[in-house]
Scaffold this motif. Sequence first.
Motif, short mmCIF file in Angstrom:
data_model
loop_
_atom_site.label_atom_id
_atom_site.label_comp_id
_atom_site.label_asym_id
_atom_site.label_seq_id
_atom_site.Cartn_x
_atom_site.Cartn_y
_atom_site.Cartn_z
N SER A 82 0.79 -1.12 -0.05
CA SER A 82 0.11 -0.06 0.10
C SER A 82 0.96 1.26 0.04
O SER A 82 0.24 2.36 -0.22
CB SER A 82 -0.76 -0.15 1.20
OG SER A 82 -0.07 -0.13 2.36
N THR A 83 2.16 1.06 0.35
CA THR A 83 2.91 2.39 0.41
C THR A 83 3.90 2.51 -1.00
O THR A 83 3.64 3.74 -1.60
CB THR A 83 3.89 2.49 1.50
OG1 THR A 83 4.84 1.21 1.40
CG2 THR A 83 3.19 2.36 2.83
N ILE A 84 4.36 1.55 -1.40
CA ILE A 84 5.18 1.77 -2.70
C ILE A 84 4.51 0.86 -3.97
O ILE A 84 5.16 0.80 -4.92
CB ILE A 84 6.75 1.35 -2.65
CG1 ILE A 84 6.87 0.12 -2.18
CG2 ILE A 84 7.30 2.62 -1.55
CD1 ILE A 84 8.28 -0.40 -2.34
N GLY A 85 3.46 0.26 -3.44
CA GLY A 85 2.83 -0.43 -4.52
C GLY A 85 3.24 -1.81 -4.99
O GLY A 85 3.06 -2.49 -5.96
N VAL A 86 4.19 -2.55 -4.14
CA VAL A 86 4.86 -3.63 -4.56
C VAL A 86 5.58 -4.30 -3.21
O VAL A 86 5.90 -3.69 -2.22
CB VAL A 86 5.82 -3.67 -5.54
CG1 VAL A 86 7.26 -3.03 -5.22
CG2 VAL A 86 6.49 -5.12 -6.12
#
Lengths: 176, 448
Positions: free
Chosen positions: A39-43
């Motif tokens: 949820s923060t960097i998408g991975v």
Amino acid sequence: MTTPLVLGRKVCLLGDFAVGKTSLARRFVYDRFDDTYISTIGVKVSRKVVMVPRADRVVEVALIVWDLAGSEEFGAVRASYLRGAAGALLVFDLSRPETLERLPAYAAQIRQTSPAAPLAIAANKVDLVADPATVLAEANAMAARLGAPIVPTSAKRGDAVEDLFRNLAERLAGEG
Amino acid sequence: MIDGAGPGVDASPPGAVSIAAAGVPPPDPAQDLAIESLRQILVGPERSVVTDLTARVDTIESRLGDDTALMDAIAPLMQAAIGRQIREAREEMVEALYPIIGALIGRAVAEAMRDLARQVDARMRGGLNPRLAWWRLRARLGGAPGDATVLRAMLPFEVEDVLLIHRATGLLLHHVTRRPRGSGGIDGDADVVSGMLTAIRDFAATTLPGQAGDELEEIQHGQQRILLEGGRLAYLAVIVDGIEPPELRPAMRDRLAQIERRFRATLEDYEGDATVLAPAGPLLGEMLVIGQPRPLGRAQKLLLAGIGAAGLAVVVGAVLVAGWLWRAWRAPAATAPPTAAPPVVMATSVPTPRSTPMAGATPAPSEGVMAGNAWIRRAPSTAEAAFGVAVRGTRVWVLGAEGDWLRVRAVLPDGSAVEGWMADGPWIQRAAAAEARDSATPTPKTGG
């Protein structure tokens, strides 16, 4: 006895939001990092090792699994995450047939960066659907168009998840 | 207009030509040959030029498709062109390159300022720390610049792990660590860490504003930092604890450049087999010892041991000399006899030798004055250590006697009153009353 050949392979996990990608990964993949990275960097990156026997020796395929966020907000950075992928798992939710429709778009994204990357499709949440035949028929047709095998899975019960990763690993191990 | 218009044929209006074209007779081979000859005459040279150009374009297209060949082809031209431009139009070149060079210079200045700040900080903290002397000595023995070594010693630093990571895939190519295998850290998870680092780099490059080519250079968490150095095909992630020395970054660039040169083909088409990168291990391992003092050689150790032994000898000698001087200073000048030897009498009329240092029975203490200097001891024996000196002029009271020894009370020059034993002798001048009382048994004595 020969030493196993160890091959590292980057594999991307693609699919719409909440289709069960992370659950699939979490069930059978070695986790070190927290899910909040998604949820923060998408991975989030994790590892799954599959032993593939070959005629002359065993190939140990270390799948470095990049679990990509399904939400649109990470669309801009997704292309860079896909770079260098050797293969991809496309995941959709059998209980939400509309998630199947997006698979060609994900396949196109991976083909853009890695044209030769083998794909596999996970028809997930099979445990939630009483009669999956209709959706599976449609999914089979799409899988044929994409040139990818399809495996009905249940991250909740663990159904066929191992088969899914094994299928991809065998194709990534090469002819050996 | 040209077709069908032989020499001597008048030019016809456009309408007439189109009418004639509508009723074109069947092709005549002889006429076609003539037309072809005419074409050859009129456009022959152009045709050969077009054929040549087509071949050239095909060659160029094939080169454009092969990045390496293209680079090889244009590199010398670019080099020559840039060189000429710099010679002929320096100002314009500076202006054109400023966006790139300016950023590089800015980065270099920032790095230099950080180094300066580190050094100033280290000097401030260094002070008169005894470790400085030790580090200077080690630096001299090791042939390293003393100040630099001392500064380095002030800054705690250690390289924990070095990871070589494939730039395109994020796959771990090689990992060296300071810790023994299986003792924690990222051991066993280095491949997953490599993937996450790559993801974080990609995320930063995509989402953070900056100039093209800017890359994440550092990730900090508490005292530990991950220093990143990117190359064209791979990048290095070095996990450090503390403040890195200035030579670390250049070393990272150097090692990375060497590896990219040596394994270029492998890295360009990396197939996931990391064993082919194993020979890069020693290069990476060299970075683990950056910032650490070099171990002393055998000769240096021997020299150090010699210096230590010599120092110890000097200290022991100094202690001995100091002891001798102290004793000489504390000792009486001499137990000289009184200048005017008075009649000496025993302090008691009944000396009773005893085996224990007990004062003999004396009806009353007799008083006297020291005519010379004499030791005062804790027991009636010269084997007993003296603890004071009754100097000439000191008032003493004879409390008892044993053999040749008198038990006395004396008031020392510092005003303290002490009791002890003193050899009987002419150095005690007793008061007249006592002399008269004790004169029955006069016993001259010698020594003290």
